[in-house]
Write a protein that holds these residues in place. Structure first.
Motif, PDB file in Angstrom:
ATOM      1  N   TYR A 115       0.850  -1.202   0.000  1.00  0.00           N
ATOM      2  CA  TYR A 115       0.000   0.000   0.000  1.00  0.00           C
ATOM      3  C   TYR A 115       0.883   1.248   0.000  1.00  0.00           C
ATOM      4  N   ALA A 116       1.920   1.230   0.828  1.00  0.00           N
ATOM      5  CA  ALA A 116       2.816   2.387   0.910  1.00  0.00           C
ATOM      6  C   ALA A 116       3.556   2.609  -0.406  1.00  0.00           C
ATOM      7  N   LEU A 117       4.080   1.546  -0.993  1.00  0.00           N
ATOM      8  CA  LEU A 117       4.802   1.684  -2.255  1.00  0.00           C
ATOM      9  C   LEU A 117       3.889   2.147  -3.388  1.00  0.00           C
ATOM     10  N   ASN A 118       2.624   1.730  -3.316  1.00  0.00           N
ATOM     11  CA  ASN A 118       1.676   2.043  -4.386  1.00  0.00           C
ATOM     12  C   ASN A 118       0.919   3.350  -4.149  1.00  0.00           C
ATOM     13  N   GLY A 119       1.288   4.085  -3.098  1.00  0.00           N
ATOM     14  CA  GLY A 119       0.646   5.370  -2.834  1.00  0.00           C
ATOM     15  C   GLY A 119      -0.739   5.287  -2.259  1.00  0.00           C
ATOM     16  N   GLU A 120      -1.134   4.119  -1.713  1.00  0.00           N
ATOM     17  CA  GLU A 120      -2.467   3.943  -1.134  1.00  0.00           C
ATOM     18  C   GLU A 120      -2.397   4.156   0.379  1.00  0.00           C
ATOM     19  N   ASP A 121      -1.962   5.330   0.781  1.00  0.00           N
ATOM     20  CA  ASP A 121      -1.719   5.607   2.190  1.00  0.00           C
ATOM     21  C   ASP A 121      -2.975   5.519   3.044  1.00  0.00           C
ATOM     22  N   ASP A 122      -4.133   5.749   2.452  1.00  0.00           N
ATOM     23  CA  ASP A 122      -5.383   5.701   3.210  1.00  0.00           C
ATOM     24  C   ASP A 122      -5.720   4.292   3.681  1.00  0.00           C
ATOM     25  N   LYS A 123      -5.060   3.279   3.102  1.00  0.00           N
ATOM     26  CA  LYS A 123      -5.328   1.890   3.482  1.00  0.00           C
ATOM     27  C   LYS A 123      -4.340   1.367   4.521  1.00  0.00           C
ATOM     28  N   ILE A 124      -3.322   2.145   4.818  1.00  0.00           N
ATOM     29  CA  ILE A 124      -2.287   1.686   5.750  1.00  0.00           C
ATOM     30  C   ILE A 124      -2.806   1.759   7.183  1.00  0.00           C
ATOM     31  N   GLU A 125      -2.574   0.707   7.931  1.00  0.00           N
ATOM     32  CA  GLU A 125      -2.903   0.662   9.354  1.00  0.00           C
ATOM     33  C   GLU A 125      -1.615   0.515  10.146  1.00  0.00           C
ATOM     34  N   LYS A 126      -1.425   1.365  11.120  1.00  0.00           N
ATOM     35  CA  LYS A 126      -0.199   1.314  11.920  1.00  0.00           C
ATOM     36  C   LYS A 126      -0.076   0.000  12.668  1.00  0.00           C
ATOM     37  N   HIS A 127      -1.227  -0.520  13.126  1.00  0.00           N
ATOM     38  CA  HIS A 127      -1.213  -1.794  13.852  1.00  0.00           C
ATOM     39  C   HIS A 127      -2.396  -2.645  13.394  1.00  0.00           C
ATOM     40  N   VAL A 128      -2.109  -3.819  12.881  1.00  0.00           N
ATOM     41  CA  VAL A 128      -3.137  -4.772  12.467  1.00  0.00           C
ATOM     42  C   VAL A 128      -3.093  -5.941  13.444  1.00  0.00           C
ATOM     43  N   GLU A 129      -4.224  -6.218  14.080  1.00  0.00           N
ATOM     44  CA  GLU A 129      -4.255  -7.254  15.118  1.00  0.00           C
ATOM     45  C   GLU A 129      -4.912  -8.533  14.605  1.00  0.00           C
ATOM     46  N   PHE A 130      -4.277  -9.659  14.893  1.00  0.00           N
ATOM     47  CA  PHE A 130      -4.825 -10.977  14.574  1.00  0.00           C
ATOM     48  C   PHE A 130      -5.284 -11.655  15.855  1.00  0.00           C
ATOM     49  N   GLU A 131      -6.273 -12.530  15.732  1.00  0.00           N
ATOM     50  CA  GLU A 131      -6.797 -13.254  16.885  1.00  0.00           C
ATOM     51  C   GLU A 131      -6.212 -14.665  16.946  1.00  0.00           C
ATOM     52  N   ALA A 132      -5.921 -15.124  18.157  1.00  0.00           N
ATOM     53  CA  ALA A 132      -5.447 -16.494  18.360  1.00  0.00           C
ATOM     54  C   ALA A 132      -6.634 -17.429  18.588  1.00  0.00           C
ATOM     55  N   LYS A 133      -6.392 -18.728  18.373  1.00  0.00           N
ATOM     56  CA  LYS A 133      -7.386 -19.755  18.661  1.00  0.00           C
ATOM     57  C   LYS A 133      -6.758 -20.797  19.579  1.00  0.00           C
ATOM     58  N   ILE A 134      -7.589 -21.408  20.379  1.00  0.00           N
ATOM     59  CA  ILE A 134      -7.103 -22.493  21.236  1.00  0.00           C
ATOM     60  C   ILE A 134      -7.308 -23.829  20.530  1.00  0.00           C
ATOM     61  N   LEU A 135      -6.221 -24.571  20.419  1.00  0.00           N
ATOM     62  CA  LEU A 135      -6.249 -25.944  19.917  1.00  0.00           C
ATOM     63  C   LEU A 135      -6.346 -26.886  21.109  1.00  0.00           C
ATOM     64  N   ASN A 136      -7.300 -27.806  21.068  1.00  0.00           N
ATOM     65  CA  ASN A 136      -7.401 -28.816  22.124  1.00  0.00           C
ATOM     66  C   ASN A 136      -7.905 -30.135  21.534  1.00  0.00           C
ATOM     67  N   GLN A 137      -8.154 -31.097  22.382  1.00  0.00           N
ATOM     68  CA  GLN A 137      -8.530 -32.432  21.904  1.00  0.00           C
ATOM     69  C   GLN A 137      -9.904 -32.441  21.241  1.00  0.00           C
ATOM     70  N   ASP A 138     -10.710 -31.429  21.507  1.00  0.00           N
ATOM     71  CA  ASP A 138     -12.053 -31.375  20.927  1.00  0.00           C
ATOM     72  C   ASP A 138     -12.082 -30.808  19.514  1.00  0.00           C
ATOM     73  N   ASN A 139     -11.066 -30.031  19.139  1.00  0.00           N
ATOM     74  CA  ASN A 139     -11.146 -29.350  17.841  1.00  0.00           C
ATOM     75  C   ASN A 139      -9.900 -29.532  16.961  1.00  0.00           C
ATOM     76  N   TRP A 140      -9.039 -30.504  17.258  1.00  0.00           N
ATOM     77  CA  TRP A 140      -7.767 -30.647  16.556  1.00  0.00           C
ATOM     78  C   TRP A 140      -7.934 -30.783  15.043  1.00  0.00           C
ATOM     79  N   GLU A 141      -9.062 -31.343  14.596  1.00  0.00           N
ATOM     80  CA  GLU A 141      -9.257 -31.537  13.159  1.00  0.00           C
ATOM     81  C   GLU A 141      -9.302 -30.209  12.391  1.00  0.00           C
ATOM     82  N   GLU A 142      -9.704 -29.134  13.074  1.00  0.00           N
ATOM     83  CA  GLU A 142      -9.769 -27.821  12.427  1.00  0.00           C
ATOM     84  C   GLU A 142      -8.391 -27.295  12.033  1.00  0.00           C
ATOM     85  N   PHE A 143      -7.333 -27.857  12.608  1.00  0.00           N
ATOM     86  CA  PHE A 143      -5.984 -27.340  12.398  1.00  0.00           C
ATOM     87  C   PHE A 143      -5.147 -28.210  11.463  1.00  0.00           C
TER      88      PHE A 143
END
Length: 334
Positions: A296-324
């Motif tokens: 975005y910065a190289l292409n001049g799309e400064d309005d799309k830049i976010e200083k901090h982008v946050e991702f969410e974690a997930k818990i892996l356990n014996q009940d949902n291991w197939e999802e991973f």
């Protein structure tokens, strides 16, 4: 021939002096103008053989491929991998990237402080080149975008997983394997606080010296010796799990293991009930979005830049291991 050699040596000395004096590292190409010969992106990594870090790299490169198609110009990568145990190696790698006139920089920091002077030279208050920080935080605001989870919340999530399977008052060992990296400090503190809030008795956060499973085995054996009634253990990564299991078996202690991140072995250990849970992030997505932000910065799309982008974690356990099962961190380590 001698005259040519003198000119080359003088140019190299000039580059070295510029870096040493702290001058800005500026790309020749202005933002918003895709040059016909494309872009060269530097990626500075540490622990690049780790599945998480490898997935970050793949995400960045595949995002770059999409941008290349969109802009109709080539996007090339120069990837470096600093020493696993020496933070200064990554600094040297970044100096090498600076000398190659890259257009943007992506960094997976191995140390939150050691690389700060180089980041400040690259970014130069926004007057240099775009800089994207992948995952581990740094002690400066000199970057275009930082893409990562909230590691305190991730650690707290892991702590809640421990609380779910333990009796009130249970003693829990808490280990930090990378005490100079911001994300590991936050993971451990989040886990510790969740255990405290949930009525458990977490021990003071201790450091594991070394990155091998055997180092985890020795650390847990020492913790069990000092606390024979120990009930659980946490560390902010997965590579110590087999060592923890060996320590528990050899001492005849029933220990609940909660860890962080993912590989094929960890998935199997959770599936089989030998590890209770792991807090899992999305390194592929982190690499992808960090690359996206610098483009975005190289292409001049400064309005799309976010200083901090946050991702969410997930818990892996014996009940949902197939999802991973389809997670890059799994198939990269099979």
């Amino acid at each position: 021939m001698k005259k040519t050699l003198v000119v080359v040596l003088a140019a190299l000395m000039a580059v070295s002096m510029l870096l040493a004096c702290g001058f800005a590292i500026v790309s020749d190409d202005a933002a918003g103008e895709a040059p016909a010969d494309g872009y060269t992106i530097g990626i500075s990594l540490r622990w690049a053989t780790n599945a998480f870090v490898h997935a970050v790299q793949i995400g960045a490169e595949e995002c770059g491929a999409e941008w290349s198609e969109k802009l109709g110009v080539p996007i090339d990568f120069i990837v470096t991998n600093g020493d696993d145990n020496d933070a200064q190696r990554q600094v040297i790698d970044m100096e090498d990237l600076a000398a190659q006139n890259i257009d943007a920089l992506l960094v997976f920091p191995g140390d939150s402080l050691a690389i700060v002077p180089m980041l400040e030279q690259f970014y130069d208050g926004g007057n240099g080149i775009p800089v994207g920080i992948c995952d581990i935080g740094v002690e400066t605001e000199e970057y275009t975008s930082w893409v990562c989870p909230d590691y305190y919340k991730c650690g707290y999530l892991a702590g809640e997983a421990m609380v779910e399977v333990q009796e009130p008052g249970a003693k829990i060992a808490v280990f930090n394997h990378a005490p100079t990296t911001m994300n590991c400090i936050l993971r451990c503190q989040g886990f510790y606080d969740a255990c405290k809030d949930g009525g458990l008795d977490p021990l003071d956060i201790a450091v594991i010296n070394g990155v091998a499973a055997e180092d985890g085995k020795l650390a847990l054996e020492d913790a069990i010796t000092a606390n024979p009634d120990l009930k659980g253990v946490f560390v902010g990564n997965y590579q110590y799990n087999t060592g923890f299991i060996s320590a528990a078996e050899e001492t005849g202690t029933d220990i609940t293991i909660v860890c962080f991140d993912l590989d094929a072995v960890t998935l199997d250990l959770v599936k089989d009930g030998e590890v209770a849970a792991s807090a899992v992030n999305d390194p592929y997505g982190i690499g992808w979005e960090t690359m996206n932000q610098v483009m975005y910065a190289l292409n001049g799309e400064d309005d799309k830049i976010e200083k901090h982008v946050e991702f969410e974690a997930k818990i892996l356990n014996q009940d949902n291991w197939e999802e991973f099962e389809g997670d890059p961190q799994v198939y990269l380590t099979k």
